[in-house]
Each structure stands twice: as structure tokens, then as C-alpha cells.
Design a protein around this motif. Structure first.
Motif, PDB file in Angstrom:
ATOM      1  N   MET A  46       0.818  -1.215   0.000  1.00 38.96           N
ATOM      2  CA  MET A  46       0.000   0.000   0.000  1.00 38.96           C
ATOM      3  C   MET A  46       0.854   1.268   0.000  1.00 38.96           C
ATOM      4  N   TYR A  47       0.397   2.265  -0.732  1.00 36.54           N
ATOM      5  CA  TYR A  47       0.917   3.617  -0.588  1.00 36.54           C
ATOM      6  C   TYR A  47       0.053   4.307   0.465  1.00 36.54           C
ATOM      7  N   TYR A  48       0.699   4.997   1.395  1.00 36.83           N
ATOM      8  CA  TYR A  48      -0.078   5.609   2.466  1.00 36.83           C
ATOM      9  C   TYR A  48       0.554   6.905   2.947  1.00 36.83           C
ATOM     10  N   ASN A 126       2.745  24.208  11.691  1.00 38.28           N
ATOM     11  CA  ASN A 126       3.840  23.796  10.807  1.00 38.28           C
ATOM     12  C   ASN A 126       4.191  22.335  11.060  1.00 38.28           C
ATOM     13  N   THR A 127       4.573  21.650  10.001  1.00 40.01           N
ATOM     14  CA  THR A 127       4.963  20.247  10.130  1.00 40.01           C
ATOM     15  C   THR A 127       5.891  19.874   8.981  1.00 40.01           C
ATOM     16  N   THR A 128       6.297  18.608   8.938  1.00 35.76           N
ATOM     17  CA  THR A 128       7.157  18.120   7.852  1.00 35.76           C
ATOM     18  C   THR A 128       6.572  16.857   7.250  1.00 35.76           C
ATOM     19  N   ILE A 129       6.868  16.656   5.978  1.00 38.88           N
ATOM     20  CA  ILE A 129       6.490  15.427   5.274  1.00 38.88           C
ATOM     21  C   ILE A 129       7.781  14.753   4.811  1.00 38.88           C
ATOM     22  N   ARG A 130       8.046  13.567   5.304  1.00 31.83           N
ATOM     23  CA  ARG A 130       9.209  12.806   4.854  1.00 31.83           C
ATOM     24  C   ARG A 130       8.808  11.893   3.705  1.00 31.83           C
ATOM     25  N   THR A 131       9.683  11.766   2.721  1.00 32.27           N
ATOM     26  CA  THR A 131       9.392  10.849   1.616  1.00 32.27           C
ATOM     27  C   THR A 131      10.638  10.625   0.776  1.00 32.27           C
ATOM     28  N   LEU A 132      10.569   9.619  -0.084  1.00 31.91           N
ATOM     29  CA  LEU A 132      11.633   9.389  -1.055  1.00 31.91           C
ATOM     30  C   LEU A 132      11.529  10.428  -2.160  1.00 31.91           C
ATOM     31  N   SER A 133      12.638  10.679  -2.834  1.00 31.89           N
ATOM     32  CA  SER A 133      12.645  11.722  -3.867  1.00 31.89           C
ATOM     33  C   SER A 133      12.217  11.190  -5.228  1.00 31.89           C
ATOM     34  N   GLU A 134      11.819   9.947  -5.310  1.00 28.97           N
ATOM     35  CA  GLU A 134      11.452   9.344  -6.591  1.00 28.97           C
ATOM     36  C   GLU A 134       9.932   9.269  -6.731  1.00 28.97           C
ATOM     37  N   PRO A 135       9.434   9.192  -7.981  1.00 30.95           N
ATOM     38  CA  PRO A 135       7.991   9.040  -8.165  1.00 30.95           C
ATOM     39  C   PRO A 135       7.564   7.610  -7.797  1.00 30.95           C
ATOM     40  N   PRO A 136       6.317   7.439  -7.320  1.00 28.16           N
ATOM     41  CA  PRO A 136       5.302   8.473  -7.163  1.00 28.16           C
ATOM     42  C   PRO A 136       5.350   9.169  -5.799  1.00 28.16           C
ATOM     43  N   PHE A 137       6.312   8.766  -4.934  1.00 27.98           N
ATOM     44  CA  PHE A 137       6.335   9.280  -3.560  1.00 27.98           C
ATOM     45  C   PHE A 137       6.430  10.807  -3.519  1.00 27.98           C
ATOM     46  N   ILE A 138       7.381  11.351  -4.257  1.00 24.42           N
ATOM     47  CA  ILE A 138       7.584  12.803  -4.221  1.00 24.42           C
ATOM     48  C   ILE A 138       6.384  13.531  -4.811  1.00 24.42           C
ATOM     49  N   ILE A 176       4.909  13.591   9.510  1.00 28.58           N
ATOM     50  CA  ILE A 176       4.103  12.957   8.460  1.00 28.58           C
ATOM     51  C   ILE A 176       5.068  12.238   7.521  1.00 28.58           C
ATOM     52  N   ILE A 177       4.645  11.120   6.991  1.00 27.10           N
ATOM     53  CA  ILE A 177       5.462  10.401   6.023  1.00 27.10           C
ATOM     54  C   ILE A 177       4.578   9.898   4.884  1.00 27.10           C
ATOM     55  N   VAL A 178       5.087   9.988   3.674  1.00 24.72           N
ATOM     56  CA  VAL A 178       4.458   9.346   2.513  1.00 24.72           C
ATOM     57  C   VAL A 178       5.304   8.122   2.216  1.00 24.72           C
ATOM     58  N   ALA A 179       4.709   6.950   2.297  1.00 22.61           N
ATOM     59  CA  ALA A 179       5.507   5.734   2.219  1.00 22.61           C
ATOM     60  C   ALA A 179       4.712   4.609   1.565  1.00 22.61           C
ATOM     61  N   ARG A 180       5.337   3.448   1.560  1.00 22.40           N
ATOM     62  CA  ARG A 180       4.722   2.257   0.959  1.00 22.40           C
ATOM     63  C   ARG A 180       5.138   1.052   1.786  1.00 22.40           C
ATOM     64  N   GLY A 181       4.200   0.158   2.027  1.00 18.61           N
ATOM     65  CA  GLY A 181       4.545  -1.027   2.799  1.00 18.61           C
ATOM     66  C   GLY A 181       3.360  -1.930   2.983  1.00 18.61           C
ATOM     67  N   ALA A 182       3.581  -3.077   3.632  1.00 25.68           N
ATOM     68  CA  ALA A 182       2.553  -4.047   4.002  1.00 25.68           C
ATOM     69  C   ALA A 182       2.945  -5.436   3.577  1.00 25.68           C
ATOM     70  N   GLU A 183       2.093  -6.373   3.951  1.00 24.17           N
ATOM     71  CA  GLU A 183       2.275  -7.764   3.551  1.00 24.17           C
ATOM     72  C   GLU A 183       1.965  -7.913   2.068  1.00 24.17           C
ATOM     73  N   ARG A 184       2.766  -8.710   1.386  1.00 20.85           N
ATOM     74  CA  ARG A 184       2.496  -8.948  -0.038  1.00 20.85           C
ATOM     75  C   ARG A 184       1.374  -9.957  -0.230  1.00 20.85           C
ATOM     76  N   TYR A 185       1.185 -10.833   0.758  1.00 20.16           N
ATOM     77  CA  TYR A 185       0.249 -11.934   0.569  1.00 20.16           C
ATOM     78  C   TYR A 185      -1.161 -11.533   1.000  1.00 20.16           C
ATOM     79  N   PRO A 186      -2.152 -11.865   0.192  1.00 18.63           N
ATOM     80  CA  PRO A 186      -3.517 -11.372   0.422  1.00 18.63           C
ATOM     81  C   PRO A 186      -4.243 -12.131   1.528  1.00 18.63           C
ATOM     82  N   HIS A 187      -4.314 -11.534   2.700  1.00 19.43           N
ATOM     83  CA  HIS A 187      -5.080 -12.112   3.799  1.00 19.43           C
ATOM     84  C   HIS A 187      -5.468 -10.978   4.748  1.00 19.43           C
ATOM     85  N   PRO A 188      -6.738 -10.911   5.159  1.00 19.67           N
ATOM     86  CA  PRO A 188      -7.192  -9.789   5.995  1.00 19.67           C
ATOM     87  C   PRO A 188      -6.468  -9.705   7.333  1.00 19.67           C
TER      88      PRO A 188
END
Length: 292
Positions: A46-48, A126-138, A176-188
Motif C-alpha cells: 500500500m501507498y499511504y 507547521n509540520t514536515t512530510i518525509r518521503t523518497l525523492s522518486e515518483p510516485p512518492f515525491i 508525516i510520512i508518505v511511504a509504501r509497505g505491508a504484507e504482499r500476501y492477500p489475507h485480511p
């Protein structure tokens, strides 16, 4: 090869048969060509957008809800995420029987401002957003920066390597962070454990595999629902528990806001036959051939 434009040129010339990891503009430029075929492979990742509840502002549910109302989900899905992901607002992978429909979150600046005022921030903060500099994160971060500003939240973007970005989240040292992660295998069960479960909220617990711990989100009732679902042998009861967990996460305004479920786009020559990518990243190339 890492250069997307080089991959595109080689595909167009016929020097390359198949490519992963191309940038969306390059895929868009050749999608529709009779010499090229494009296949989107669903992934469980997931992107979140996540907020740290260790921060005084995001510890308040009204602020988290305000941020939830300052994300342009539709715009991101239509303009940023093609070839990268598909809209998903639940902490659970698409297509699972236990998954509830998207809650329908959308931009509502007026509501966000009202919530911020109720929380004691009528002029934002005021706050900050951390993220990678590559698309689609940035690109997600830039859009988020602009829409947060509409509600009065002034965010600066901090980019870095994976270690710098995700390392700060694992250390529970972010806003705040824009990131991607989670389990790859589909199970609730695994989806909810990844994003909503946190058995011990102390800094010393050291539970970075739980995104909920990283964001300092702790809800014993939610933990209990997930635990019960994990051991229940009654299919109907399991579904009910998973539904309750998703509804509770929504009501508690969990700090990890899903925006998209990853798709892995594979571009190949039109005469490549028999290729079928696997969503668990175990693609087999036996039986794949080119007809030329």
C-alpha cells in the motif's frame, strides 16, 4: 538497467523484450502502440500517508481527521497513480472477502478547517512530510503539501534515502510520512496486523514490523478484534470481526491513511507470449517465448 527512458527506447527499437520499473510518463508515451503490450500486476503493498501520534498535533483525533479531509484521493488516483497503484482507502488489500467498501474519503477543506479550530489550531500549524525523492512518492508528497496548505497546515518536504525516510519512521521520529509497505500476501489478518495492530506502545518495545507501533497508534479493543479473528474457526464470525475492526479503525481515525494499492506495470514487446506476472513476486518464465 535503471533509466526508464533507456528502457523505453530499447523496447521501441526491439532491443529489449520486457521491462519492469518504468516511469509512468514513459509507459504512457508508448501505451497503445501496436508493438507494445502493457500488463498491470496487482501487489499487496500500500501507498499511504502516516502521522505520528507522538506529535502533540496528531495525537488529537480532530487533527488526524482534518488531514484525512485534506487529501485529494480522486486527484491522486487519476493524475499521479496510474501505472503505480489503484485507489484503496481501507487497511486491507483489494479483492478480499472481508474487506469493506472504501469509506469514500474526499477533499473537504471547510470541514478540515472546522476540525482544526476545534482541536485548538484555528490558524493551522507547521509540520514536515518525509518521503523518497522518486515518483510516485515525491509527487504524492507535493500534492499533499499543497492540499494541507488549503486547510492552514504548512508542511515542508524532507527527502532522503530509504534508510533516512523509513529509518525515521522505524525510530518513531517523524511527523508525516508518505511511504509504501505491508504484507504482499492477500489475507485480511496480515493486512490488519500490519497497519492497525500494536501490542505494546512503549518506545522500548521495538516493534518496527507493526506500522501501528511506528505511528504510535494503540487501541486495545482493535487489538482484541484482530486477535479473535486470527483464531476463530467460524467463517461468518471471522468476517464480522474483520468488519468490526475496519469500522473501529475508521472511527478512531487511525493515523495511517491508505491512498492506493500498488500495481507493478510490466511493458513488453507485443510478440512476447505466455508471460503472466505473479502477485506474490514469484513469476515463472517457463513457457514464456517470443514469436518473431
Amino acid at each position: 538497467m535503471t533509466e526508464s527512458q533507456s528502457l523505453r527506447l530499447m523496447l521501441e527499437r526491439g532491443d529489449l523484450d520486457l521491462a519492469y520499473g518504468m516511469a509512468a510518463p514513459d509507459i504512457r508515451a508508448i501505451d497503445g502502440s501496436d508493438k507494445i503490450q502493457v500488463q498491470s500486476l496487482p501487489r499487496g503493498t500500500m501507498y499511504y500517508v502516516a502521522m505520528s501520534m507522538k506529535q502533540a498535533e496528531f495525537a488529537k483525533p480532530q487533527v488526524r481527521e482534518a488531514v484525512r479531509n485534506l487529501i485529494d484521493y480522486k486527484g491522486l488516483d487519476e493524475q499521479v497513480m496510474p501505472y503505480y497503484g489503484k485507489l484503496n482507502q481501507q487497511p486491507m488489500q483489494l479483492g478480499l472477502q472481508a474487506r469493506l467498501p472504501d469509506p469514500g474519503y474526499h477533499m473537504d477543506v471547510t470541514k478540515a478547517k472546522k476540525l482544526l479550530a476545534e482541536a485548538g489550531y484555528p490558524n493551522g500549524f507547521n509540520t514536515t512530510i518525509r518521503t523518497l525523492s522518486e515518483p510516485p512518492f515525491i509527487d504524492i508528497a507535493a500534492r499533499l503539501q499543497a492540499t494541507l496548505a488549503e486547510g492552514g497546515i504548512k508542511a515542508s518536504i524532507v527527502t532522503g534515502t530509504g534508510n533516512q525516510v523509513y529509518g525515521a519512521m522505524r525510530a518513531r521520529n517523524f511527523e508525516i510520512i508518505v511511504a509504501r509497505g505491508a504484507e504482499r500476501y492477500p489475507h485480511p489478518y496480515f493486512s490488519l496486523r500490519t497497519f492497525a495492530y500494536n501490542p505494546n506502545n512503549s518506545d522500548d518495545a521495538g516493534l518496527p514490523n507493526f506500522q501501528g507501533w511506528r505511528a504510535s497508534f494503540f487501541n486495545p479493543q482493535l487489538n482484541s478484534l484482530i486477535d479473535q479473528a486470527g483464531v476463530s474457526r467460524d467463517p461468518a464470525q471471522r468476517i464480522s470481526l474483520y468488519h468490526q475492526a475496519q469500522n473501529l479503525y475508521d472511527q478512531q481515525v487511525g493515523p495511517i491513511l491508505m491512498i492506493s494499492q500498488m500495481t507493478d506495470t510490466v511493458v513488453s514487446a507485443a510478440d512476447v507470449k505466455g508471460f503472466s506476472g505473479d502477485d506474490a513476486e514469484a513469476t515463472r518464465y517457463l513457457g514464456v517465448y517470443k514469436q518473431r
